[in-house]
Every structure is written in structure tokens, then in C-alpha cells.
Motif scaffolding. Structure first.
Motif, PDB file in Angstrom:
ATOM      1  N   ARG A 187      32.897  30.113  35.425  1.00  0.00           N
ATOM      2  CA  ARG A 187      34.230  29.642  35.070  1.00  0.00           C
ATOM      3  C   ARG A 187      35.249  30.324  35.964  1.00  0.00           C
ATOM      4  NH1 ARG A 187      32.064  31.517  30.460  1.00  0.00           N
ATOM      5  NH2 ARG A 187      33.616  33.174  30.335  1.00  0.00           N
ATOM      6  N   PRO A 188      36.343  29.626  36.309  1.00  0.00           N
ATOM      7  CA  PRO A 188      37.348  30.235  37.177  1.00  0.00           C
ATOM      8  C   PRO A 188      37.883  31.548  36.650  1.00  0.00           C
ATOM      9  CG  PRO A 188      37.724  27.870  36.960  1.00  0.00           C
ATOM     10  CD  PRO A 188      36.630  28.230  35.985  1.00  0.00           C
ATOM     11  N   ASP A 189      37.940  31.722  35.315  1.00  0.00           N
ATOM     12  CA  ASP A 189      38.517  32.953  34.802  1.00  0.00           C
ATOM     13  C   ASP A 189      37.653  34.159  35.105  1.00  0.00           C
ATOM     14  OD1 ASP A 189      36.468  32.322  33.080  1.00  0.00           O
ATOM     15  OD2 ASP A 189      37.593  32.753  31.246  1.00  0.00           O
ATOM     16  N   GLN A 190      36.367  33.916  35.464  1.00  0.00           N
ATOM     17  CA  GLN A 190      35.502  35.031  35.816  1.00  0.00           C
ATOM     18  C   GLN A 190      35.842  35.602  37.196  1.00  0.00           C
ATOM     19  OE1 GLN A 190      31.652  33.225  35.383  1.00  0.00           O
ATOM     20  NE2 GLN A 190      31.442  33.924  33.280  1.00  0.00           N
ATOM     21  N   MET A 191      36.669  34.862  37.947  1.00  0.00           N
ATOM     22  CA  MET A 191      37.076  35.352  39.255  1.00  0.00           C
ATOM     23  C   MET A 191      38.330  36.196  39.188  1.00  0.00           C
ATOM     24  SD  MET A 191      36.529  31.932  41.560  1.00  0.00           S
ATOM     25  CE  MET A 191      36.972  32.758  43.075  1.00  0.00           C
ATOM     26  N   ALA A 192      38.919  36.294  38.016  1.00  0.00           N
ATOM     27  CA  ALA A 192      40.254  36.892  37.925  1.00  0.00           C
ATOM     28  C   ALA A 192      40.286  38.322  38.430  1.00  0.00           C
ATOM     29  CB  ALA A 192      40.753  36.836  36.488  1.00  0.00           C
ATOM     30  N   TYR A 193      39.215  39.088  38.144  1.00  0.00           N
ATOM     31  CA  TYR A 193      39.253  40.492  38.517  1.00  0.00           C
ATOM     32  C   TYR A 193      39.281  40.687  40.024  1.00  0.00           C
ATOM     33  CZ  TYR A 193      34.315  40.402  39.800  1.00  0.00           C
ATOM     34  OH  TYR A 193      33.123  40.126  40.395  1.00  0.00           O
ATOM     35  N   ARG A 194      38.921  39.646  40.798  1.00  0.00           N
ATOM     36  CA  ARG A 194      38.904  39.769  42.246  1.00  0.00           C
ATOM     37  C   ARG A 194      40.316  39.814  42.825  1.00  0.00           C
ATOM     38  NH1 ARG A 194      34.540  36.608  40.874  1.00  0.00           N
ATOM     39  NH2 ARG A 194      32.604  36.973  41.987  1.00  0.00           N
ATOM     40  N   ARG A 195      41.280  39.348  42.043  1.00  0.00           N
ATOM     41  CA  ARG A 195      42.614  39.170  42.587  1.00  0.00           C
ATOM     42  C   ARG A 195      43.274  40.514  42.864  1.00  0.00           C
ATOM     43  NH1 ARG A 195      46.703  34.605  40.324  1.00  0.00           N
ATOM     44  NH2 ARG A 195      48.250  34.724  41.983  1.00  0.00           N
ATOM     45  N   SER A 196      43.477  41.287  41.847  1.00  0.00           N
ATOM     46  CA  SER A 196      44.090  42.613  41.873  1.00  0.00           C
ATOM     47  C   SER A 196      45.043  42.791  43.046  1.00  0.00           C
ATOM     48  CB  SER A 196      43.019  43.692  41.859  1.00  0.00           C
ATOM     49  OG  SER A 196      42.343  43.786  43.082  1.00  0.00           O
ATOM     50  N   MET A 197      44.736  43.778  43.931  1.00  0.00           N
ATOM     51  CA  MET A 197      45.645  44.066  45.024  1.00  0.00           C
ATOM     52  C   MET A 197      45.036  43.725  46.372  1.00  0.00           C
ATOM     53  SD  MET A 197      47.365  47.668  43.883  1.00  0.00           S
ATOM     54  CE  MET A 197      45.869  48.605  44.184  1.00  0.00           C
ATOM     55  N   THR A 198      44.035  42.858  46.411  1.00  0.00           N
ATOM     56  CA  THR A 198      43.301  42.635  47.651  1.00  0.00           C
ATOM     57  C   THR A 198      44.182  42.071  48.751  1.00  0.00           C
ATOM     58  OG1 THR A 198      42.628  40.447  46.900  1.00  0.00           O
ATOM     59  CG2 THR A 198      41.150  42.271  46.437  1.00  0.00           C
ATOM     60  N   MET A 199      45.171  41.276  48.404  1.00  0.00           N
ATOM     61  CA  MET A 199      45.983  40.646  49.424  1.00  0.00           C
ATOM     62  C   MET A 199      47.152  41.515  49.870  1.00  0.00           C
ATOM     63  SD  MET A 199      44.392  37.893  49.886  1.00  0.00           S
ATOM     64  CE  MET A 199      43.345  36.645  49.111  1.00  0.00           C
ATOM     65  N   SER A 200      47.408  42.588  49.178  1.00  0.00           N
ATOM     66  CA  SER A 200      48.599  43.378  49.462  1.00  0.00           C
ATOM     67  C   SER A 200      48.404  44.361  50.595  1.00  0.00           C
ATOM     68  CB  SER A 200      49.013  44.148  48.204  1.00  0.00           C
ATOM     69  OG  SER A 200      48.072  45.162  47.922  1.00  0.00           O
ATOM     70  N   GLY A 201      47.123  44.606  50.967  1.00  0.00           N
ATOM     71  CA  GLY A 201      46.840  45.584  51.996  1.00  0.00           C
ATOM     72  C   GLY A 201      46.858  47.007  51.479  1.00  0.00           C
ATOM     73  N   SER A 202      47.034  47.193  50.183  1.00  0.00           N
ATOM     74  CA  SER A 202      47.072  48.531  49.595  1.00  0.00           C
ATOM     75  C   SER A 202      45.732  48.812  48.944  1.00  0.00           C
ATOM     76  CB  SER A 202      48.194  48.615  48.558  1.00  0.00           C
ATOM     77  OG  SER A 202      48.190  49.863  47.930  1.00  0.00           O
ATOM     78  N   SER A 203      44.850  49.503  49.661  1.00  0.00           N
ATOM     79  CA  SER A 203      43.498  49.742  49.179  1.00  0.00           C
ATOM     80  C   SER A 203      43.432  51.069  48.439  1.00  0.00           C
ATOM     81  CB  SER A 203      42.514  49.743  50.342  1.00  0.00           C
ATOM     82  OG  SER A 203      41.212  50.008  49.880  1.00  0.00           O
ATOM     83  N   THR A 204      42.712  51.050  47.337  1.00  0.00           N
ATOM     84  CA  THR A 204      42.516  52.230  46.518  1.00  0.00           C
ATOM     85  C   THR A 204      41.044  52.594  46.532  1.00  0.00           C
ATOM     86  OG1 THR A 204      44.357  51.614  45.084  1.00  0.00           O
ATOM     87  CG2 THR A 204      42.750  53.144  44.170  1.00  0.00           C
ATOM     88  N   THR A 205      40.744  53.875  46.457  1.00  0.00           N
ATOM     89  CA  THR A 205      39.363  54.319  46.321  1.00  0.00           C
ATOM     90  C   THR A 205      39.126  54.741  44.878  1.00  0.00           C
ATOM     91  OG1 THR A 205      39.217  55.090  48.613  1.00  0.00           O
ATOM     92  CG2 THR A 205      37.618  55.980  47.056  1.00  0.00           C
ATOM     93  N   PHE A 206      38.237  54.045  44.204  1.00  0.00           N
ATOM     94  CA  PHE A 206      37.827  54.410  42.856  1.00  0.00           C
ATOM     95  C   PHE A 206      36.659  55.385  42.975  1.00  0.00           C
ATOM     96  CE2 PHE A 206      40.214  50.618  42.078  1.00  0.00           C
ATOM     97  CZ  PHE A 206      40.738  50.772  40.799  1.00  0.00           C
ATOM     98  N   PHE A 207      36.841  56.572  42.420  1.00  0.00           N
ATOM     99  CA  PHE A 207      35.794  57.597  42.430  1.00  0.00           C
ATOM    100  C   PHE A 207      35.263  57.688  41.008  1.00  0.00           C
ATOM    101  CE2 PHE A 207      33.903  61.796  42.617  1.00  0.00           C
ATOM    102  CZ  PHE A 207      33.348  61.822  43.884  1.00  0.00           C
TER     103      PHE A 207
END
Length: 326
Positions: free
Chosen positions: A79-99
Motif C-alpha cells: 500500500r502507498p502508506d507503507q512508503m511514508a517512512y521513506r519521505r522524511s528528510m531525504t530530499m532536503s540534503g540534510s543527512s542524519t546518522t542514527f547510532f
């Protein structure tokens, strides 16, 4: 517009991207390889019109807009809603490292499903094995301070910045101790079904029933370790079937007892001036106190996700989404 198109349009808008949706003929009326042929026709059209669209389909130029290809299943479980978590900040160029720091009795493997989803969302994600809890580690002589040191060393060894420290369960002790030494590198601290340590209070002293049980196990163990028993598995994984619980049980290792008997001599992380969040599974049955009480120590109301204490394994989509949004 199809539901998935609305989601893709949102991603494209976030990044200022051009997007092309191919109206493929559908199975079963049009069997394989019809969908492949339709997708190829769409790519051929894109290549033919690339110049007027300002797209570089051959990815040769660093200055021009490049092309990417994606596909979507029409199956009932997609379902399209399963893709929602991919959105986050990917397009903003601001990458975070989750440790991602594991809880007791576990190693970095416990975070792998969530880590993969965070990477899909455009972030770096690292899991860590704490000394004494990796496969084959010697558990004698291990101390809580050593575990905290290891988290700090790993963050510094990888020269990480803009780090989101995430700790599961007992891992709350480790991220609390490490955060005080990594203030110039961390962007946020997130407790996930985790203990929020009070200064000078060891895990073993958070709950009288736990204290008696853990002290007895430590005294009876030749190496002073504590092990999960089979009859505790329904509490650890209430939504799992018997076979899945057995698999999890086989993966768990005894915990060095000193990890539970030693306190931290630091204040809570709200004193550090960094954002803090608490994520709690709705059916967590393991914590020494209710998760709402631990969150309250930080002045927070938990962000809730479905599942039990190990929901990063059973509900990785929802947990990844919560980590991205909280």
C-alpha cells in the motif's frame, strides 16, 4: 491520479524533481512480459525527450538532473502508506546518522531491520555490538563504564556528526552516559522502550522484584552473568508465535551482571541542551517501571508504536517512522 502517484509527486515536490508515471497495462489481463515492455517504452520515451526535459538519463553530468527508476507492486499487501517512512528528510540534503544501541542480552542484529529502513529514508544508520554481548564474547570482568566507553569510541572512531543516539531497553544507560561525552556530535537522543537512569541508581535497583531475581542469578552464575529464561519469553515478545520466540531465545546471550549493578554518575540528558524523545511500544511488558514513568523523568509524553518490547523486530516500519518523526 493513482494513490502511489500522489506519494511520488510529494517526494518529487520535496526535492524539486521531475517525475514520469508510466501507465502500464495490468496483470492478469496482460501477462508477463507486458509490464516490462511498457516500462521499457516509458524509459525510451524519457530518453527521447530528455533534452527538452533537462534530464540526463545517462548520469554523465554532475550539473544536470539525473534519472532514477522505481516500480510499485499492485499486490494486496503493498500500500502507498507503507512508503511514508521513506519521505522524511531525504530530499532536503540534510543527512542524519542514527547510532542504534541494543538492549540487554542482544547485539547490533536486533536493530538491523530498522537500520535498513532508515538507510532507505536517506540516512546513515549504524548498529553496535557492546563488549560482552557479541557472539563468543567473554563476559567476565565487564563493567557498565566499559560499555559506555565503547559507544563513545565507536562514534568518535567513525568521526560521526549530526548523530541521533538511540538506545533500546538497558541501552538507555549507555546513550545517557555517552551523550554527556558527545555533546558536540549529537543532534538528538531517543529512548526506545528504554530505561532513563536516575543519577546514582543502578538498573537492578529500579524494581524490587527485579532486584531479588537478578541478584540471585548473578550470585549463582560462575561468571556473574544474568540470562533470560524460557518462561520470560512471552513477556519479552508477547505478539510472537512459539517458533519465533524460540528463535529469539536462541539469539539472546547472558548479560554481564555488572551492567545491571552499577549506576551512572551523570544527570539526565535534558541538561545537555539537545532534543530528546521517548518512543514506547503499546504492549511493552518488560521495563522495570512503566515506560510513561521513564519518559516523565525527561518531562516527555511517549510517542507510541504498536507491538511489544522487541517491536523493532516485529514492527520495523512503524519504529523507523517514529524515529524519523519524533
Amino acid at each position: 491520479m493513482q494513490p502511489v502517484d500522489r506519494h511520488v509527486a510529494g517526494y518529487a515536490a520535496d526535492g524539486g524533481l521531475r517525475w514520469l508515471s508510466v501507465d502500464c497495462r495490468l496483470a492478469a489481463e496482460h501477462p508477463h512480459p507486458t509490464s516490462v515492455e511498457d516500462a521499457h517504452a516509458g524509459l525510451a520515451w524519457l530518453a527521447a525527450h530528455a533534452h527538452e526535459l533537462g534530464v540526463d538519463p545517462y548520469c554523465e553530468s554532475r550539473s544536470s538532473v539525473r534519472a532514477a527508476v522505481a516500480a510499485w507492486s499492485q499486490g494486496p499487501d503493498h500500500r502507498p502508506d507503507q512508503m511514508a517512512y521513506r519521505r522524511s528528510m531525504t530530499m532536503s540534503g540534510s543527512s542524519t546518522t542514527f547510532f542504534l544501541v541494543p538492549g540487554g542480552y542482544q547485539a547490533g542484529w536486533s536493530w538491523q531491520p530498522v537500520a535498513r529502513r532508515l538507510r532507505v529514508a536517506g540516512h546513515d544508520a549504524l548498529t553496535v555490538d557492546v563488549p560482552g554481548l557479541a557472539d563468543g564474547d567473554d563476559r567476565t570482568g565487564r563493567h557498565l563504564s566499559e560499555a559506555v566507553d565503547h559507544v563513545v569510541v565507536e562514534v568518535e572512531r567513525h568521526d560521526l556528526h549530526n548523530v541521533v543516539l538511540v538506545g533500546h531497553s538497558w541501552g538507555g544507560y549507555l546513550i545517557t552516559g555517552a551523550a554527556h561525552r558527545l555533546t558536540d556530535r549529537i543532534a538528538k537522543v531517543i529512548y526506545f522502550n528504554a530505561l532513563v537512569p536516575a543519577r546514582g541508581v543502578a538498573l537492578i535497583d529500579e524494581n524490587q522484584s527485579y532486584s531479588a531475581m537478578l541478584h540471585a542469578q548473578i550470585e549463582a552464575s560462575p561468571d556473574g552473568s544474568v540470562a533470560i529464561t524460557r518462561d520470560q519469553m512471552p513477556l519479552l515478545a508477547p505478539e510472537w508465535g512459539e517458533q519465533a520466540r524460540q528463535l529469539l531465545f536462541e539469539l539472546l546471550v547472558p548479560q554481564p551482571g555488572a551492567h545491571f549493578t552499577k549506576p551512572l554518575d551523570v544527570d539526565d540528558v535534558t541538561t545537555l541542551g539537545v532534543p530528546v524523545a521517548y518512543v514506547l511500544s503499546e504492549n511493552d511488558l518488560v521495563l522495570a517501571r512503566p515506560g510513561t514513568e521513564f519518559a516523565a523523568r525527561l518531562g516527555l509524553t511517549p510517542v507510541t508504536v504498536p507491538g511489544g518490547h522487541q517491536s523493532m523486530l516485529t514492527r520495523p516500519d512503524q519504529v523507523a517512522q517514529a524515529l524519523l518523526e519524533c
